[in-house]
Design an enzyme around this catalytic site. Structure first.
Site, PDB file in Angstrom:
ATOM      1  N   LEU A 212      -8.412  -6.821 -16.987  1.00 21.73           N
ATOM      2  CA  LEU A 212      -7.700  -8.000 -17.466  1.00 21.73           C
ATOM      3  C   LEU A 212      -8.180  -9.279 -16.787  1.00 21.73           C
ATOM      4  O   LEU A 212      -8.218 -10.332 -17.396  1.00 21.73           O
ATOM      5  CB  LEU A 212      -6.196  -7.829 -17.238  1.00 21.73           C
ATOM      6  CG  LEU A 212      -5.561  -6.643 -17.979  1.00 21.73           C
ATOM      7  CD1 LEU A 212      -4.072  -6.601 -17.734  1.00 21.73           C
ATOM      8  CD2 LEU A 212      -5.849  -6.698 -19.476  1.00 21.73           C
TER       9      LEU A 212
ATOM     10  N   PHE B 108       0.830  -1.216   0.000  1.00 19.31           N
ATOM     11  CA  PHE B 108       0.000   0.000   0.000  1.00 19.31           C
ATOM     12  C   PHE B 108       0.857   1.256   0.000  1.00 19.31           C
ATOM     13  O   PHE B 108       0.428   2.308   0.465  1.00 19.31           O
ATOM     14  CB  PHE B 108      -0.966  -0.004   1.205  1.00 19.31           C
ATOM     15  CG  PHE B 108      -1.649  -1.321   1.416  1.00 19.31           C
ATOM     16  CD1 PHE B 108      -2.596  -1.774   0.504  1.00 19.31           C
ATOM     17  CD2 PHE B 108      -1.327  -2.120   2.495  1.00 19.31           C
ATOM     18  CE1 PHE B 108      -3.203  -3.009   0.677  1.00 19.31           C
ATOM     19  CE2 PHE B 108      -1.933  -3.358   2.674  1.00 19.31           C
ATOM     20  CZ  PHE B 108      -2.871  -3.795   1.762  1.00 19.31           C
TER      21      PHE B 108
ATOM     22  N   GLY C 169      -4.848   1.077 -14.361  1.00 15.10           N
ATOM     23  CA  GLY C 169      -4.702   0.543 -13.014  1.00 15.10           C
ATOM     24  C   GLY C 169      -5.950   0.788 -12.203  1.00 15.10           C
ATOM     25  O   GLY C 169      -6.657   1.777 -12.397  1.00 15.10           O
TER      26      GLY C 169
ATOM     27  N   GLN D 238      -9.819  -6.924  -5.754  1.00 16.40           N
ATOM     28  CA  GLN D 238      -8.936  -5.811  -5.397  1.00 16.40           C
ATOM     29  C   GLN D 238      -9.740  -4.524  -5.173  1.00 16.40           C
ATOM     30  O   GLN D 238      -9.468  -3.751  -4.259  1.00 16.40           O
ATOM     31  CB  GLN D 238      -7.904  -5.594  -6.509  1.00 16.40           C
ATOM     32  CG  GLN D 238      -6.631  -4.953  -6.009  1.00 16.40           C
ATOM     33  CD  GLN D 238      -5.726  -4.502  -7.145  1.00 16.40           C
ATOM     34  OE1 GLN D 238      -6.059  -4.641  -8.327  1.00 16.40           O
ATOM     35  NE2 GLN D 238      -4.584  -3.955  -6.805  1.00 16.40           N
TER      36      GLN D 238
ATOM     37  N   GLU E 297      -5.633   2.012  -6.981  1.00 19.79           N
ATOM     38  CA  GLU E 297      -5.755   3.228  -6.183  1.00 19.79           C
ATOM     39  C   GLU E 297      -7.094   3.926  -6.369  1.00 19.79           C
ATOM     40  O   GLU E 297      -7.685   4.415  -5.409  1.00 19.79           O
ATOM     41  CB  GLU E 297      -4.614   4.177  -6.535  1.00 19.79           C
ATOM     42  CG  GLU E 297      -3.293   3.597  -6.089  1.00 19.79           C
ATOM     43  CD  GLU E 297      -2.089   4.301  -6.678  1.00 19.79           C
ATOM     44  OE1 GLU E 297      -1.156   4.578  -5.935  1.00 19.79           O
ATOM     45  OE2 GLU E 297      -2.079   4.567  -7.897  1.00 19.79           O
TER      46      GLU E 297
ATOM     47  N   LYS F  68     -11.972 -11.346 -11.827  1.00 18.92           N
ATOM     48  CA  LYS F  68     -11.993 -11.872 -10.457  1.00 18.92           C
ATOM     49  C   LYS F  68     -11.003 -11.145  -9.545  1.00 18.92           C
ATOM     50  O   LYS F  68     -11.371 -10.643  -8.487  1.00 18.92           O
ATOM     51  CB  LYS F  68     -11.694 -13.372 -10.482  1.00 18.92           C
ATOM     52  CG  LYS F  68     -11.883 -14.048  -9.138  1.00 18.92           C
ATOM     53  CD  LYS F  68     -12.005 -15.551  -9.318  1.00 18.92           C
ATOM     54  CE  LYS F  68     -12.231 -16.224  -7.970  1.00 18.92           C
ATOM     55  NZ  LYS F  68     -12.557 -17.641  -8.129  1.00 18.92           N
TER      56      LYS F  68
ATOM     57  N   ILE G 168       2.355  -8.219  -4.560  1.00 22.73           N
ATOM     58  CA  ILE G 168       2.032  -7.657  -3.246  1.00 22.73           C
ATOM     59  C   ILE G 168       0.585  -7.903  -2.880  1.00 22.73           C
ATOM     60  O   ILE G 168       0.099  -7.412  -1.877  1.00 22.73           O
ATOM     61  CB  ILE G 168       2.317  -6.144  -3.221  1.00 22.73           C
ATOM     62  CG1 ILE G 168       1.457  -5.416  -4.270  1.00 22.73           C
ATOM     63  CG2 ILE G 168       3.784  -5.868  -3.458  1.00 22.73           C
ATOM     64  CD1 ILE G 168       1.441  -3.917  -4.077  1.00 22.73           C
ATOM     65  N   GLY G 169      -0.123  -8.623  -3.721  1.00 25.42           N
ATOM     66  CA  GLY G 169      -1.509  -8.913  -3.404  1.00 25.42           C
ATOM     67  C   GLY G 169      -2.456  -8.579  -4.539  1.00 25.42           C
ATOM     68  O   GLY G 169      -3.601  -9.016  -4.559  1.00 25.42           O
TER      69      GLY G 169
ATOM     70  N   ARG H 215      -9.654  -1.632 -19.958  1.00 30.08           N
ATOM     71  CA  ARG H 215     -10.043  -3.019 -20.075  1.00 30.08           C
ATOM     72  C   ARG H 215      -9.627  -3.744 -18.797  1.00 30.08           C
ATOM     73  O   ARG H 215      -8.504  -3.590 -18.319  1.00 30.08           O
ATOM     74  CB  ARG H 215      -9.287  -3.587 -21.277  1.00 30.08           C
ATOM     75  CG  ARG H 215      -9.601  -4.978 -21.592  1.00 30.08           C
ATOM     76  CD  ARG H 215      -9.308  -5.200 -23.097  1.00 30.08           C
ATOM     77  NE  ARG H 215      -9.217  -6.618 -23.333  1.00 30.08           N
ATOM     78  CZ  ARG H 215      -8.072  -7.230 -23.612  1.00 30.08           C
ATOM     79  NH1 ARG H 215      -6.946  -6.554 -23.719  1.00 30.08           N
ATOM     80  NH2 ARG H 215      -8.068  -8.528 -23.802  1.00 30.08           N
TER      81      ARG H 215
END
Ligand SMILES: Cc1cc2nc3c(=O)[nH]c(=O)nc-3n(C[C@@H](O)[C@@H](O)[C@H](O)COP(=O)(O)OP(=O)(O)OC[C@H]3O[C@@H](n4cnc5c(N)ncnc54)[C@H](O)[C@@H]3O)c2cc1C
Ligand code: FES
Ligand code: FES
Lengths: 456, 734
Positions: free
Chosen positions: B624, B236, B698, B632, B701, B627, B461-462, B622
């Protein structure tokens, strides 16, 4: 004194020696290469270190970071690595993986073990997860995984020992962990070793050992003392053994002390409740200890024992000041008696914390009133935590209520008086003003939530 | 058939649920020694003396490292090192918790014991321990070599005149706390040396950064530094940079001639890694009665620590809406704290809390629906860069989010909605995030058995990067996903982007795509040149991939598998390489957008706020992997519920000591704080093909950005009380 300690870890028997009895189970597991169990806080707060143990209280999830090795002698311990059999994931692992319940994954072994242990207790629902923190998933997928039902297989491959989990003493050098098997034995040890500390669930003692260090500790465990683990119903009321854990109380009270049972549900989280004991909670005399206000509102009495004999004090006389009590050195809390009410009472308990669960109280309140048929208050006990140096009763307002009709006006007036009664401190969980407001508002809430009950 | 966008389970799910996944502190290293850090107990001054001699005589203690025996051979670079003035540089102390000693011993217990006996004598100096104390000396930062990267002031149009002329004016001050990322894994480092080569196991979000940063400070050739980070237990932002303890650990291991492992304790995390700086922001809005916002000023004062660093809260104010007359200002207050850094979501999180709260207040003042106000001021182009957006579907986010949420049921009057004793409120906010990109590389290797391996040194990182990136390659090669393996988390692999700034999918994803295309092209070239191939003689551009085979475009029945191409060519493997270079000269401005909706319930007697429902609609290119992206996104929303309702780092005013540097007092959301399954995430395709090769943006965030404002706005709607300072704790509502 035994110089070695026996445990079973993931099915294999292991004799440990030369490792201090106050070494935490987590540290032992990790130092011996079982690194699947993680550390996130070393204070019982995050659940990353959760493992399942089977000891004198059956299979339970515990926070291995605050469980000293001495406390798990003859226990069977299962970790996330131990769940896979013949390459096949355990159903809870499968469910968690499927649901996307693991992102960074650091919390995952802890969740796995909470879910695994819940199979044995039969616990369902969100309560199972309350003691595990996750920063990535937002819990939703984990909840989903928790819903897929599963139960231990008939030929459970995980807990196979046929030996009774009898606690045994364990020493390394000057460090001793005594596990007496009788109350007398415990009291004798305490008088023999004046510096010794009683340890019950160790949820306070364990945190302290981690923080302050642990040289030359002598600990006397009360976990295996049968006299302290009884629950007896007498004419006078219900006598609860001091070393009963909160999970045991939840399971065994069976609706007999509703106030206490409600509070237990919002006390810390499962891993803590599996270890923490009733007496341990009172003995620490924390101003925010959650059981004290409830038991004060119940009019409970505390039985203290020492080699010299026993005495009983009202809980309201038990606390003498900030973290001090009437307990004398060498004296133990044997039990707490909750008197049977002569008549039905109007009761409620509230815990206000900073988050939805797994937090200590900002303010806790427990109210218990007796009303005559015409709604006149004939007896009142209002108790609070988090508003003074000790858990306290609002004696003046109790007096004020007696003889008054249970109406909105009385409640509002009492609430007004309550707001001015205590001088709480400000801290991270709430300002003094906020706490003062809560003292009154909780009482108003009590009125609103229970006025219908009275009318009926 | 597309292999993307589907809900595919994580590659590493299995080893994460079994405890086999090795995090930094889990990696077994032979003969390892243990290091424990000691932090200063004062906020400012000089160290006069440390009892190192005494401590070094304790059983098992190998050495105590302090400023007395430290000399950094190289230089510190701000891109990779979190704090520019490294601890141990000299005898000065700048904040409580600054590392003043590293105690190495042959066991963890002995190191802990010894560390607890380290005593320092200080010559104490006056310290500025809190934001309030520093506020009188607020100043305008200047762009420097360190963390002040952008000019502090910007403007367009004529704010003063437009504000003076505006028939409706609004002004308010907002505040956000100092927050700590609080990943569940604390920072860990193990360093070992093999001759002159450093092997560093590191909890990091940025493998390449750890490598190059270390190379610079140690004055080494990066090729001699091997960073390994198989799995990182959450970052984070906390683990985006190298922190001083890692550097000293590596040096100490060399000096000891023995591997050394250091793991920060939970309390050390708050001073041993980054945090999100506290901000105080003032917003002025000048509008017409109809809701056209003509004038905006946004001033942010952020709290700085040892190094000057701006928490850039005003950036989005320049972009998100079409404000014709605008001033933004960044100011700083210096305090005796460690250096701040990025925390999800950096800058824009605090910034949009202020802006989106202010817009809600203006909407209320204008008696206007908050969504309508935002629509009216919608920016069709980026007004800051004066460029078109490469993709923007914010209006659709409002629409679909509102519909899913049931916004139409909202009675606009505050305190008008109730459920029993609880007040109910609806609130919304916009969200947006700049699409950042970073140069990076990847390799995709085809194997003669028909499988493929993607390799790039990205840290997991997750976010599900390993899974998503393997999918990118699988899609391009048209191989089944389970035939594609992934290797990451290692600096000997092609250099990946950092796992921050929401850029893994876009940047590293593009590199993986290029690598897969390269591998495919190489295979095609082999085939068309091979007389034994059904593709012999076909023009390269007429060869396409389909169902795991290369086939003729005009006749898909004519073709063969990668395996047969490689086997016939006598090749074990064929390696494709991809290098992604961000387009600095793009004619477009690229952002993700979103709209977030919160329903809260407030217990009026207790002041407790509960988020009972939440909907987030995001247009982020888009998606990717639906799930991992959904999971997330939900996680990010809940993360920000913590920011909104309960988190905050506190220092003692007098001593500067940390008051809640543990998980008992630094409250993060628990399961019970989460709306029971009433959390919805909608992804809207913004049709952006220009942002990058994959059309991906992304989401790590943006999902958190609008949450605090949406909740604060809902709380206002529920209670009629406007809380302008996060978090929205109950005492602010009673
Ligand atoms: C993560 C976490 C969350 C928590 N949340 C809560 C919460 O929500 N509410 C709350 O009230 N508390 C909370 N606590 C504290 C709570 O767990 C303890 O107060 C617990 O009840 C203590 O019981 P124990 O058996 O673990 O005591 P121990 O740690 O074993 O002992 C505590 C003290 O009591 C003494 N003692 C124990 N038994 C006896 C006895 N029979 N006679 C005399 N002295 C005795 C010990 O010598 C020691 O001084 C929390 C603790 C943790 C770590
Ligand atoms: S490590 Fe956090 S509860 Fe044990
Ligand atoms: S998955 Fe990262 S903390 Fe739970």
């Amino acid at each position: 004194m035994a110089q070695s300690l026996r445990v079973w870890i993931n099915g294999s028997e292991e004799r440990i020696s030369g490792v201090a009895p106050t070494t935490m189970l987590l540290d032992y597991l990790r130092a011996s290469g079982r690194v699947g169990t993680k550390e996130g806080c070393a204070e019982g707060d995050c659940g990353a270190c959760t493992v399942a143990v089977r000891g004198e209280r059956g299979v339970q999830a515990v926070n291995s970071c605050i469980v000293p090795l001495g406390a798990v002698s003859n226990y069977e311990i299962v970790t996330a690595e131990g769940l896979v059999r013949n390459g096949v994931l355990h159903p809870v692992q499968e469910a968690l993986a499927r649901a996307g319940g693991s992102q960074c994954g650091y919390c995952t072994p802890g969740f796995v073990m909470s879910l695994f242990a819940a199979q044995y207790s039969g616990e369902r629902g969100d309560g199972v997860l309350e003691g595990n923190l996750c920063r990535c998933t937002g819990y939703l997928p984990i909840r989903e995984a928790a819903r897929s039902p599963s139960a231990p297989a008939a030929d459970d491959p995980y807990f196979t020992s046929t030996q009774p989990a009898e606690a045994a003493d364990y020493s390394v050098g000057d460090e001793h962990f005594f596990s007496p098997r009788s109350l007398k034995g415990a009291l004798e040890l305490l008088s023999l070793h004046p510096g010794a500390k009683p340890i019950a669930g160790g949820t306070d003692v364990g945190v302290e050992l981690n923080k302050v260090g642990r040289r030359n500790a002598v600990l006397v465990s009360l976990a295996g003392v049968p006299e302290l683990r009884r629950l007896t119903e007498t004419a006078a009321g219900l006598e609860l053994g001091g070393a009963l854990t909160l999970s045991e109380l939840e399971a065994r009270l069976g609706g007999r002390v509703p106030l206490l049972e409600t509070m237990l549900r919002s006390f810390a989280a499962r891993q803590i409740r599996n270890r923490a004991t009733l007496a341990g909670n009172l003995a620490t005399a924390s101003p925010v200890g959650d059981l004290a206000p409830v038991l004060l509102a119940c009019g409970a009495r505390v039985k203290l024992v020492s080699l010299g004999g026993e005495r009983t004090v009202a809980l309201s006389d038990f606390f003498t000041g900030y973290r001090t009590t009437v307990q004398r050195p060498g004296e133990l809390i044997a039990s707490v008696t909750v008197p049977k009410p002569d008549a039905p009472r109007l009761e409620a308990v509230y815990k206000v914390g900073k988050r939805g669960a797994d937090d200590i109280s900002t303010v806790a309140a427990a109210f218990s009133l007796e009303l005559k048929a015409d709604k006149i208050v004939t007896s009142a006990r209002l108790a609070y935590g988090g508003v003074a140096a000790t858990p306290v009763r609002a004696l003046e307002v109790e007096q004020f209520l007696i003889g008054r009709p249970w109406t909105e006006r009385t409640a509002a007036e009492a609430a007004g008086r309550l707001r001015g009664l205590f001088t709480p401190l400000s801290d991270l969980r709430g300002s003094a003003e906020y706490r003062r407001a809560l003292v009154g508002n909780l009482f108003e809430k009590f009125f609103y939530e229970h006025s219908a009950e009275v009318a009926a | 058939m597309t292999r993307m966008g589907r809900g595919i389970d994580r590659i590493e799910a299995r080893i994460k649920v079994t405890g086999e996944a090795l995090y930094t502190a889990d990696v077994p290293v032979e003969n390892v020694a243990y290091g424990v850090l000691v932090g200063s107990t004062v906020a400012s001054g000089r160290i006069r003396r440390i009892n190192t001699r005494e401590v070094e005589r304790m059983p098992g203690v190998l050495r105590v490292f302090t400023h007395m025996n430290t000399r950094y051979p190289g230089e510190v670079t701000p891109e990779t090192v979190g704090e520019l003035r490294l601890s141990f540089s000299d005898d000065r102390v700048h904040y409580v918790g600054q590392v003043i000693a590293l105690v190495a011993a042959d066991s963890l217990e002995r190191a802990e014991e010894a560390a607890s006996l380290v005593r320092a004598e200080y010559e104490e100096a006056a310290a500025v321990t809190t934001f309030e104390m520093g506020l009188p000396s607020v100043f305008t930062p200047t762009v420097d070599e360190g963390y002040v990267e952008a000019e502090p002031d910007t403007s367009r149009g004529n704010f003063e005149a437009a504000y003076a002329d505006a028939p409706v004016r609004f002004e308010a001050r907002y505040g956000t706390q100092k927050y700590h990322q609080t990943p569940i894994e604390t920072y860990a480092t193990t360093a070992l040396w093999e001759d002159n080569r450093l092997i560093l196991f590191e909890s990091t979000q940025y493998v390449v950064g750890a490598q190059t940063g270390m190379a610079s400070v140690l004055n080494m050739n990066p090729d001699n530094i091997h960073v390994v980070s198989n799995f990182t237990g959450g970052g984070f932002g906390a683990k985006g940079h190298l922190w001083p303890h890692t550097i000293r650990t590596a040096m100490a291991a060399r000096e000891l001639g023995r591997p050394l492992k250091v793991q920060l304790t939970r309390p050390q995390m708050q001073t041993g890694s980054a945090y999100q700086a506290r901000t105080q922001q003032t917003i002025q809005l000048g509008a017409t009665e109809a809701g056209d916002i003509r004038a905006v000023s946004h001033t942010n004062i952020s709290q700085s620590g040892l190094d000057d660093r701006v928490e850039p809260a005003t950036d989005l104010t320049r972009v998100l809406y079409d404000f014709p007359n605008l001033i933004t200002r960044e100011r700083l207050v210096r305090t005796n704290h460690n250096t701040g850094g990025a925390m999800r979501p950096p800058g824009d999180g605090p910034g949009l809390f202020a802006l989106e709260s202010a817009l809600d207040e203006l909407a209320h003042q204008l008696n206007m629906d908050p969504i309508e106000l935002r629509r009216r001021n919608h920016a069709d182009r980026d007004p800051d860069q004066d460029k078109p957006f490469s993709g923007k579907a914010l209006l659709e986010c409002y629409e679909r989010g509102a519909e899913r949420f049931g916004w139409a049921q909202r009675d606009p009057v505050p305190r008008s909605m109730r459920d029993g004793h609880e007040l109910v409120g609806y609130g919304m906010a916009s969200a947006s995030r700049l699409q950042q990109a970073m140069e990076c590389q990847a390799a995709v290797t085809l194997h003669a058995d028909g499988s493929a391996v993607v390799a790039t040194g990205v840290a997991e990182i997750g976010g599900g990067s390993y899974t998503t990136l393997a999918q990118v390659a699988a899609e391009d090669l048209t191989l089944p996903y389970n035939r594609v393996a992934f290797r990451g988390g290692d600096s000997t692999l092609p250099a990946a982007s950092g796992s921050f700034g929401s850029m893994v999918s876009a940047s590293t994803g593009s590199a993986v795509k290029l690598a897969a295309m390269d591998a495919r092209a190489q295979a095609a070239r082999l085939a068309v040149a091979d007389s034994g191939s059904p593709l012999f003689g076909v023009a390269i551009e007429d060869v396409v991939a389909q169902d795991g085979r290369l086939v003729r475009r005009d006749n898909p029945n004519r073709g063969e598998s990668y395996a047969s191409i490689l086997t016939r060519a006598g090749r074990e493997t064929l390696r494709g390489h991809g290098r992604f270079v961000p387009n600095e000269e793009s004619p477009f401005s690229s952002y993700a957008f979103g709209a977030q909706f919160a329903e809260v319930r407030v217990d009026e007697l207790l002041g407790i706020v509960r988020v009972s429902r939440f909907v987030g609609a995001f247009a982020a290119g888009r998606i990717l992997n639906e799930k991992t992206a959904t999971s997330q996104a939900k996680g990010g929303i809940i993360y920000a519920i913590g920011t909104a309702l309960m988190e905050g780092v506190h220092h003692d005013h007098t001593s500067g000591r940390l008051i809640n540097a543990n998980l008992f007092d630094y409250h993060v959301p628990v399961n019970a704080d989460i709306p029971s399954s009433k959390l919805d995430v909608i992804f809207i395709d913004d049709g952006d093909t220009a942002v990058n090769l994959l059309g991906a943006k992304g989401i790590g965030e943006i999902v958190s950005i609008g949450v605090p404002a949406a909740i604060a706005n809902a709380v206002f709607h529920a209670t009629g009380k406007r809380v302008r300072e996060l978090p929205l704790t109950p005492d602010k509502l009673l």
